[in-house]
Write a protein that holds these residues in place. Structure first.
Motif, short mmCIF file in Angstrom:
data_model
loop_
_atom_site.label_atom_id
_atom_site.label_comp_id
_atom_site.label_asym_id
_atom_site.label_seq_id
_atom_site.Cartn_x
_atom_site.Cartn_y
_atom_site.Cartn_z
N ALA A 286 0.83 -1.20 0.00
CA ALA A 286 0.00 0.00 0.00
C ALA A 286 0.86 1.26 0.00
O ALA A 286 0.53 2.25 -0.67
CB ALA A 286 -0.93 -0.01 1.21
N ASN A 287 1.97 1.24 0.72
CA ASN A 287 2.86 2.40 0.77
C ASN A 287 3.49 2.66 -0.59
O ASN A 287 3.57 3.81 -1.04
CB ASN A 287 3.94 2.17 1.83
CG ASN A 287 4.76 3.41 2.09
OD1 ASN A 287 4.31 4.36 2.72
ND2 ASN A 287 6.00 3.42 1.58
N SER A 288 3.92 1.59 -1.27
CA SER A 288 4.52 1.75 -2.59
C SER A 288 3.51 2.28 -3.59
O SER A 288 3.82 3.17 -4.40
CB SER A 288 5.08 0.41 -3.08
OG SER A 288 6.06 -0.09 -2.19
N LEU A 289 2.28 1.75 -3.55
CA LEU A 289 1.23 2.21 -4.46
C LEU A 289 0.89 3.67 -4.19
O LEU A 289 0.73 4.47 -5.14
CB LEU A 289 -0.01 1.34 -4.29
CG LEU A 289 -1.21 1.68 -5.18
CD1 LEU A 289 -0.85 1.51 -6.65
CD2 LEU A 289 -2.40 0.80 -4.82
N SER A 290 0.79 4.05 -2.92
CA SER A 290 0.47 5.43 -2.58
C SER A 290 1.57 6.39 -3.04
O SER A 290 1.28 7.49 -3.52
CB SER A 290 0.26 5.56 -1.07
OG SER A 290 0.05 6.90 -0.70
N LYS A 291 2.82 5.98 -2.90
CA LYS A 291 3.94 6.83 -3.33
C LYS A 291 3.89 7.08 -4.83
O LYS A 291 4.19 8.18 -5.30
CB LYS A 291 5.26 6.16 -2.94
CG LYS A 291 6.48 7.05 -3.17
CD LYS A 291 7.75 6.31 -2.82
CE LYS A 291 7.83 5.97 -1.34
NZ LYS A 291 9.13 5.35 -0.99
N ARG A 292 3.49 6.07 -5.60
CA ARG A 292 3.43 6.24 -7.05
C ARG A 292 2.24 7.08 -7.48
O ARG A 292 2.33 7.88 -8.40
CB ARG A 292 3.33 4.86 -7.71
CG ARG A 292 4.57 4.01 -7.57
CD ARG A 292 4.38 2.66 -8.26
NE ARG A 292 5.55 1.80 -8.09
CZ ARG A 292 5.63 0.56 -8.59
NH1 ARG A 292 4.60 0.06 -9.25
NH2 ARG A 292 6.71 -0.17 -8.39
N VAL A 293 1.12 6.90 -6.79
CA VAL A 293 -0.12 7.55 -7.23
C VAL A 293 -0.25 8.97 -6.67
O VAL A 293 -0.59 9.90 -7.41
CB VAL A 293 -1.35 6.71 -6.82
CG1 VAL A 293 -2.64 7.44 -7.14
CG2 VAL A 293 -1.31 5.36 -7.51
N SER A 294 0.01 9.16 -5.39
CA SER A 294 -0.28 10.44 -4.75
C SER A 294 0.95 11.16 -4.20
O SER A 294 0.83 12.28 -3.70
CB SER A 294 -1.27 10.22 -3.60
OG SER A 294 -0.66 9.47 -2.56
N GLU A 295 2.09 10.51 -4.20
CA GLU A 295 3.33 11.07 -3.64
C GLU A 295 3.27 11.26 -2.14
O GLU A 295 4.10 11.94 -1.54
CB GLU A 295 3.69 12.40 -4.32
CG GLU A 295 3.96 12.29 -5.82
CD GLU A 295 4.37 13.61 -6.44
OE1 GLU A 295 4.37 14.63 -5.71
OE2 GLU A 295 4.70 13.63 -7.64
#
Length: 299
Positions: A286-295
């Motif tokens: 979830a952290n990796s996905l959030s970093k890519r999508v929302s920074e």
């Protein structure tokens, strides 16, 4: 500035943080040694070192047991429902109450919604049991809507709804505090400019309020996902019974029942370790996905 210099320049701040650091070291990090129990046939009288080492035997037994699919399904289902229904409620409550102009009404509403947080979980669950018995308040309400009169906590299909409803009731007021704090950080000039441009309340909320608290929402969402597999076992144990195991029994309640009531310490530790590993993988993903999508991310 190095860490040592930072500590020397801000000794009071680090002294204030010391109790919190000690709490996590004593109650969270030191007990991690206990995961070793998952690999031998642990006998308390013999200790970890003297118990027979069996490797991955307990993991294999759990994965091949008939309980595994049910426990995994219930854990994921309850957590997903809680994420969908319980996570947005404090956000919506904070936004709605922020629009209220009467300070007295706002304070009264906050006080009333905060109160259940300070009530013991045992008391809350006791109230739910009383409300959902065959003559309870909630049961009478649903009977008036055409449903049969039953003890609702004895019906597997009703358990998850009652469980999640109890969580929302007890937590949404308290959880909204952090969103109220985030709302105070939004520049009022943005709302003034939006009103000048003809934006109504809904558009102001959509284009100013939600983006303004989005980083807070993302961080709290990541923390929630990181503990998705850890359903509140105490609340489950207080509400479930053998009639509702099919939809109520989750990994954490199974660990409690097997480990403490049946004293299968190694097997219960193996199940708990599996639960923790899945939590870590969910958090990282979830952290990796959030970093890519929302920074926005935890790290």
């Amino acid at each position: 500035m190095g860490y040592l210099q930072n500590i020397l320049h801000n000794p009071v701040l680090y002294l204030m943080a010391l109790p919190v650091i000690l709490y996590y070291v004593i109650f969270c990090f030191l007990p991690m040694y206990g995961v070793v129990i998952a690999f031998p046939d642990y006998v308390p009288a013999r200790g970890v070192a003297e118990s027979d080492w069996v490797g991955l035997k307990h993991f294999s037994s759990f994965f091949s047991s008939s309980f595994f699919p049910r426990l995994l399904r219930n854990t994921l289902t309850i957590n997903l429902k809680e994420l969908i229904f319980s996570f947005p409620v404090p956000i919506m409550f904070a936004i709605l109450l922020n629009e209220v102009r009467s300070t007295r009404f706002r304070r009264l509403s906050q006080s009333i919604t905060y109160m259940p947080h300070f009530v013991s979980t045992v008391v809350i669950c006791g109230l739910l049991v009383d409300f959902t018995k065959s003559t309870g308040v909630l049961t009478n309400l649903f009977v008036a809507l055409g449903m049969p009169r039953v003890n609702m906590l004895s019906v597997p299909e009703y358990f998850q709804g009652i469980f999640i409803g109890g969580i929302v009731w007890q937590s949404f007021g308290w959880d909204s505090i952090i969103y109220f704090a985030a709302l105070t950080g939004i520049d009022p000039a943005l709302y003034d400019a939006a009103r000048v441009d003809g934006a109504g309340r809904f558009r102001q909320t959509l284009h100013i309020t939600l983006p303004g608290i989005a980083p807070t929402i993302v961080i709290l969402m990541l923390l929630r996902i990181g503990s998705m597999m850890s359903v509140s076992w105490d609340r489950i144990v207080l509400l479930y019974n053998p009639l509702t195991y099919e939809t109520a029994d989750v990994l954490s309640s199974y660990v409690y029942r097997i480990g403490l009531t049946k004293m299968q310490y190694s097997f219960a530790t193996a199940v708990s370790l599996f639960n923790s590993v899945i939590n870590i993988l969910l958090l990282i993903g979830a952290n990796s996905l959030s970093k890519r999508v929302s920074e926005n991310s935890l790290w």
